[in-house]
Motif scaffolding. Structure first.
Motif, PDB file in Angstrom:
ATOM      1  N   TYR A 162       0.837  -1.204   0.000  1.00 15.71           N
ATOM      2  CA  TYR A 162       0.000   0.000   0.000  1.00 15.71           C
ATOM      3  C   TYR A 162       0.871   1.254   0.000  1.00 15.71           C
ATOM      4  CZ  TYR A 162      -3.048   3.680   1.830  1.00 15.71           C
ATOM      5  OH  TYR A 162      -3.715   4.862   2.017  1.00 15.71           O
TER       6      TYR A 162
ATOM      7  N   GLU B   4      -3.694   6.829  -5.423  1.00 12.06           N
ATOM      8  CA  GLU B   4      -4.273   5.514  -5.172  1.00 12.06           C
ATOM      9  C   GLU B   4      -4.335   5.228  -3.665  1.00 12.06           C
ATOM     10  OE1 GLU B   4      -5.975   1.821  -6.532  1.00 12.06           O
ATOM     11  OE2 GLU B   4      -5.774   3.872  -7.289  1.00 12.06           O
ATOM     12  N   GLN B   5      -3.318   5.619  -2.923  1.00 13.93           N
ATOM     13  CA  GLN B   5      -3.369   5.466  -1.465  1.00 13.93           C
ATOM     14  C   GLN B   5      -4.592   6.186  -0.892  1.00 13.93           C
ATOM     15  OE1 GLN B   5       0.261   5.985   0.865  1.00 13.93           O
ATOM     16  NE2 GLN B   5       1.481   5.811  -1.005  1.00 13.93           N
TER      17      GLN B   5
ATOM     18  N   LEU C 282       2.226   2.473  -3.363  1.00 15.79           N
ATOM     19  CA  LEU C 282       1.307   2.915  -4.409  1.00 15.79           C
ATOM     20  C   LEU C 282       1.431   4.416  -4.647  1.00 15.79           C
ATOM     21  CD1 LEU C 282      -1.905   0.976  -3.302  1.00 15.79           C
ATOM     22  CD2 LEU C 282      -0.518   0.503  -5.347  1.00 15.79           C
TER      23      LEU C 282
ATOM     24  N   ARG D  99      -7.366   7.005  -2.476  1.00 19.21           N
ATOM     25  CA  ARG D  99      -8.606   6.371  -2.915  1.00 19.21           C
ATOM     26  C   ARG D  99      -8.932   5.172  -2.015  1.00 19.21           C
ATOM     27  NH1 ARG D  99     -10.441   2.132  -5.268  1.00 19.21           N
ATOM     28  NH2 ARG D  99      -8.355   1.239  -5.552  1.00 19.21           N
TER      29      ARG D  99
END
Length: 320
Positions: free
Chosen positions: A27, A34-35, A30, A37
């Protein structure tokens, strides 16, 4: 984290398992969009309606760069007494890179209702786009706004509290140090909920918190600056705690950064400053997500609200 410790209840156990699945080294690698989201989808799984009798409005605070957005919560059940409300300036958690007033809507609304105060929840600037001291300066702008315009909004700038959880607790503590050293209004109380106050992490891993995760957040917040010894960035590095506001610190037994809050409370007391303290047994970092699901989490938030209520009531009696 003590190996013999266990989650307070089934809701806590499920939450820890969920968090550990989401917040992994993969995670952290990313892209930031994106993290965020994934984080937004994560907190929405634990969201719930605000308590009855709490209203919120969007506030725009003028700053040199434009505007700072905040949500202003009020306990509408107070009726006419709400014309001169004590106010808490609240910094949400999220490792300085995640979150918003919306992501912390439920615990902040409950704080408003349970403590009987207005709460100004800040949409401060996030890293890595904005590194230290940008978020801290947003907090200072919010304090200045309360002093300058608060009375026109029904707020009492003479009964001002700062609070925050995790990275937000860091910002609340750093703001108090900044005001002590540079001047500013009197802060009645600083409420720090599982605060992140140094770069060090104890052994253990719970609810997505590890040394690797904290290092990821700190690197983004610092940018390329060497700030581990800067008290405004990492408050436990302050040489002196003299002259700071009284505190109330809430930690969590299953949290690898529990020592941060514990040490902060001890140092305040050693400086002769009153500081309440509670440790949520069987609770992990970010337990505010569970205040509607776990009685243990609800009790810890209630303890914070009681400390706020006592401080603002004592100040009202003092000036009466």
């Amino acid at each position: 984290m003590n190996a013999a410790s266990k989650p307070a209840d089934e809701a806590v156990a499920a939450f820890i398992a969920d968090s550990d699945l989401v917040f992994t080294p993969a995670y952290d690698a990313l892209p930031m969009i994106e993290q965020r989201r994934i984080y937004d989808a994560y907190w929405q799984r634990y969201h719930a309606p605000r308590p009855a009798g709490v209203t919120a409005e969007t506030i725009s605070i003028g700053v040199p760069r434009g505007e700072l957005r905040a949500l202003l919560y009020r306990p509408s059940t107070l009726g006419s007494e709400a014309a001169n409300l004590p106010v808490v300036i609240y910094f949400h958690g999220g490792g300085w890179i995640l979150g918003s007033p919306e992501s912390h809507d439920l615990p902040v609304a409950r704080m408003c209702a349970e403590a009987g105060v207005a709460v100004l929840s800040l949409d401060y600037r996030l890293a890595p786009e904005h590194v230290f001291p940008d978020a801290l300066m947003d907090g200072l702008a919010a304090v200045d706004w309360v002093v300058r315009e608060g009375r026109s909004k029904g707020l009492d700038p003479d009964r001002l509290v700062v609070a925050g959880d995790s990275a937000g607790g860091n910002l609340a503590a750093g703001l108090c140090l900044w005001i002590r050293d540079h001047g500013g209004p009197r802060i009645l109380l600083q409420v720090l909920i599982y605060p992140a106050l140094t770069t060090r992490v104890a052994a253990g891993h719970s609810a997505g918190v590890s040394q690797e995760a904290v290092s990821h957040y700190v690197t983004a917040y610092f940018g390329k600056q060497d700030l581990a010894g800067n008290a405004y960035a990492m408050p436990l590095s302050a040489k002196s705690f003299a002259g700071l506001p009284p505190g109330f610190v809430a930690t969590a037994e299953l949290d690898p950064i529990l020592p941060h809050g514990e040490m902060f409370a001890e140092r305040l007391r050693h400086a002769g400053i009153p500081c309440g303290y509670t440790c949520g047994y069987g609770l992990p970092h970010t337990y505010l997500r569970l205040v509607h699901l776990s009685p243990a989490a609800a009790r810890e938030l209630a303890a914070c609200c009681a400390a706020i209520g006592a401080a603002v009531s004592a100040e009202q009696r003092r000036v009466a």
